[in-house]
Scaffold this motif. Structure first.
Motif, PDB file in Angstrom:
ATOM      1  N   SER A  56     -33.656 -15.267  26.053  1.00 22.70           N
ATOM      2  CA  SER A  56     -33.727 -16.730  26.067  1.00 22.70           C
ATOM      3  C   SER A  56     -34.267 -17.344  24.787  1.00 22.70           C
ATOM      4  O   SER A  56     -34.291 -18.553  24.643  1.00 22.70           O
ATOM      5  CB  SER A  56     -34.526 -17.259  27.262  1.00 22.70           C
TER       6      SER A  56
ATOM      7  N   GLY B 113     -35.711 -27.593  19.635  1.00 22.36           N
ATOM      8  CA  GLY B 113     -34.741 -27.623  20.711  1.00 22.36           C
ATOM      9  C   GLY B 113     -35.142 -28.647  21.760  1.00 22.36           C
ATOM     10  O   GLY B 113     -34.331 -29.462  22.216  1.00 22.36           O
TER      11      GLY B 113
ATOM     12  N   ASP C  11     -27.368 -27.203  26.925  1.00 25.00           N
ATOM     13  CA  ASP C  11     -28.484 -26.670  26.149  1.00 25.00           C
ATOM     14  C   ASP C  11     -27.894 -25.509  25.357  1.00 25.00           C
ATOM     15  O   ASP C  11     -27.599 -24.462  25.920  1.00 25.00           O
ATOM     16  CB  ASP C  11     -29.600 -26.216  27.092  1.00 25.00           C
TER      17      ASP C  11
ATOM     18  N   HIS D 161     -33.091 -23.074  14.404  1.00 20.81           N
ATOM     19  CA  HIS D 161     -34.124 -22.048  14.228  1.00 20.81           C
ATOM     20  C   HIS D 161     -33.999 -20.960  15.292  1.00 20.81           C
ATOM     21  O   HIS D 161     -34.988 -20.438  15.777  1.00 20.81           O
ATOM     22  CB  HIS D 161     -35.515 -22.681  14.284  1.00 20.81           C
ATOM     23  N   LYS D 162     -32.817 -20.661  15.726  1.00 20.55           N
ATOM     24  CA  LYS D 162     -32.594 -19.469  16.561  1.00 20.55           C
ATOM     25  C   LYS D 162     -31.276 -18.873  16.109  1.00 20.55           C
ATOM     26  O   LYS D 162     -31.212 -17.719  15.733  1.00 20.55           O
ATOM     27  CB  LYS D 162     -32.502 -19.842  18.044  1.00 20.55           C
TER      28      LYS D 162
HETATM   29  C1  LIG Z   1     -35.795 -22.001  22.893  1.00 20.16           C
HETATM   30  C2  LIG Z   1     -35.097 -22.762  23.924  1.00 20.16           C
HETATM   31  C3  LIG Z   1     -35.374 -24.121  24.104  1.00 20.16           C
HETATM   32  C4  LIG Z   1     -36.503 -24.872  23.383  1.00 20.16           C
HETATM   33  O1  LIG Z   1     -36.401 -24.884  21.999  1.00 20.16           O
HETATM   34  P1  LIG Z   1     -37.707 -25.217  21.126  1.00 20.16           P
HETATM   35  O2  LIG Z   1     -37.200 -25.318  19.731  1.00 20.16           O
HETATM   36  O3  LIG Z   1     -38.659 -24.108  21.325  1.00 20.16           O
HETATM   37  O4  LIG Z   1     -38.235 -26.523  21.600  1.00 20.16           O
HETATM   38  C5  LIG Z   1     -34.644 -24.791  25.056  1.00 20.16           C
HETATM   39  N1  LIG Z   1     -33.697 -24.171  25.788  1.00 20.16           N
HETATM   40  C6  LIG Z   1     -33.402 -22.876  25.626  1.00 20.16           C
HETATM   41  C7  LIG Z   1     -32.343 -22.242  26.478  1.00 20.16           C
HETATM   42  C8  LIG Z   1     -34.089 -22.111  24.699  1.00 20.16           C
HETATM   43  O5  LIG Z   1     -33.827 -20.817  24.575  1.00 20.16           O
END
Ligand SMILES: *Cc1c(COP(=O)(O)O)cnc(C)c1O
Length: 481
Positions: free
Chosen positions: A75, A136, A242, A268-269
């Protein structure tokens, strides 16, 4: 690791040792403040320079990160990001500019932002992008503020409910609540998909939107997405995605084609900025044309050959002082261009292949609640081991002894004793095999020597920590006793 203890400052401090030499005074001596304002004692450790360097270096080696090992968190994509993208972000023309300097002095930066807006719109199959959200969760917030503004603009203020699947990331219901919506949970069915009957019964004239993580937080692609989209739209709602973890869809599937009206991405992912260090993030929102006028400002527009900041006509407003985290945008832009369309497709193929490889290899040893092709992550359950008295937490802690960061555990909550693994596209088969071997070994230990797992980890500098207290009452400063 244990040997490093030698370098802890309190142990090696000796009166009179110094770690630096000050030069002779070559300026007029200043008056000291009055005596009563001076501290009489300053309890700092007294060590040599070498000891000091060793102390900090040994502390730094106790950190685990994606630069030291495999990081299979589910996740939250924790993949390896090319270091040279950092070099590009540090080019003086990118690094040394200020968000408030006149826009016509930084045309290149604006061009990059403009093109990134377009690239992300193309990748998601949507019409417009705002790069401003800085995480996110802030991108989610932007999405739901737009949902609220959209319904208000149509005189549909009574739409005050947001439907959220029970497998959703915690930020989804939290964001909805923060926007003042009422959260309605939709259960998953036995296949891990959204339960359509519940959706039909909850999606009514009081519902504003369904927020759906795609792939779902169970690591699955919901094959009935077209039906889901039709149900939501026929009843006047919006479908909000999302897209925090996009590394299984890149170049393969577009949110717009699936019926989504809005999605946030985590640069950033997925797009070459490390996630998880608390560093700068970027969570752009992409929307269909019908929502574009509500986008958060600032946007970058192109007028003939000039780029300039603009604000959409009925924007939800600004989400921060400036235009977002520019350095993260530079890395995303570099990533997209260096891979190209074909490379982005390969990212998805490898992410999905790696997750399914782990799924097939570990299936005989760990319970797999949803035995179907997964996307970028796979969710196991530690149920079998639990029946022998070994908790999923014990398994996670034991992995530390094998030199691996544990995967996400106990999430999503719809899976009992969940073990959520995302290998990412950047890991080699050798790394995956080593991880698989460790997991199999631990499954054996759980049968033959459960006691060993109850007390794991055995060879880390510290054992089991009080994580809740560490987060709520952080103790960040060392004090001499
Ligand atoms: C990481 C994540 C978020 C939140 O992102 P942030 O940048 O940490 O606020 C929301 N939804 C999913 C599915 C995520 O994996």
């Amino acid at each position: 690791m244990k040997k490093n203890k030698h370098y802890l400052l309190p142990d090696i401090s000796r009166p009179g040792k110094v770690g630096c030499q000050l030069p002779e005074l070559d300026v007029p001596a200043a008056e000291l403040p009055p005596r009563e304002k001076l501290r009489q004692e300053l309890t700092l450790p007294e060590v040599s320079e070498a000891e000091l360097v060793r102390h900090f270096t040994s502390l730094s080696r106790r950190n685990y990160g994606v630069d030291t090992g495999f990081y299979p968190l589910g996740s939250c994509t924790m993949k390896y990001n090319p270091k040279w993208h950092e070099d590009i972000a540090r080019f003086p023309g990118f690094q040394d500019i200020h968000p408030y300097q006149p826009a016509d002095t930084v045309p290149g930066a604006l061009q990059l932002m403009f093109e990134l807006q377009e690239l992300l719109a193309e990748i998601t199959g949507l019409d417009a992008t705002s790069l401003t959200p800085m995480a996110g969760a802030q991108g989610e917030l932007a999405g739901l503020l737009m949902v609220r503004a959209y319904h208000r603009s149509r005189g549909e203020d009574r739409r005050r409910k947001i439907l959220v699947p029970d497998s959703a990331h915690g930020t989804n219901p939290a964001t909805a609540a923060m926007c003042g919506f009422e959260v309605k949970t939709i259960p998953s069915n036995g296949d891990g998909n959204l339960d359509l009957k519940s959706l039909v019964s909850l999606m009514n004239e009081e519902s504003a939107a369904l927020t759906l993580t795609m792939p779902t937080t169970l690591g699955l692609f919901d094959p009935r997405i077209a039906e889901i989209s039709a149900i939501v739209h026929e009843r006047g709602g919006l479908l909000i995605g999302d897209g925090a973890n996009l590394n299984s869809l890149l170049g393969k599937v577009k949110f717009g084609d699936l019926g989504f009206d809005c999605v946030q991405l985590n640069l950033h992912k997925t797009f070459s900025t490390p996630h998880g260090g608390g560093g700068p993030g970027s969570g752009p929102v992409c929307v269909k044309a019908g929502l574009a006028d509500f986008l958060p400002s600032l946007l970058v527009a192109k007028d003939k050959k000039r780029y300039q900041f603009t604000s959409p006509p009925i924007t939800i407003g600004r989400l921060g002082a400036a235009c977002g985290n520019f350095g993260v945008m530079v890395k995303a832009y570099t990533y997209i261009h260096s891979l190209g369309a074909e490379g982005l497709k390969e990212v998805s193929e490898n992410a999905v292949l790696n997750a399914n490889y782990i799924k097939e290899k570990l299936k005989p040893y760990y319970h797999l609640p949803y035995d179907r092709t997964c996307m970028h992550e796979v969710v196991f359950s530690g149920k079998k081991q639990k029946a022998r008295g070994v908790a999923t937490l014990d398994i996670a802690k034991r992995l530390l002894d094998y030199g691996f960061h544990p995967p996400t555990v106990y999430f999503p909550q719809v899976v009992e004793e969940a073990i959520m693994i995302e290998p990412t596209e950047t890991e080699s088969k050798e790394t995956l095999d080593a991880f698989i071997e460790a997991m199999i070994e631990i499954a054996r230990e759980a049968e033959q020597n459960p006691e060993l797992l109850h007390h794991a980890p055995h060879n880390t500098p510290v054992r089991r920590l009080d994580e809740a207290n560490a987060a709520r009452k952080p103790n960040l400063r060392w004090k001499m006793k």
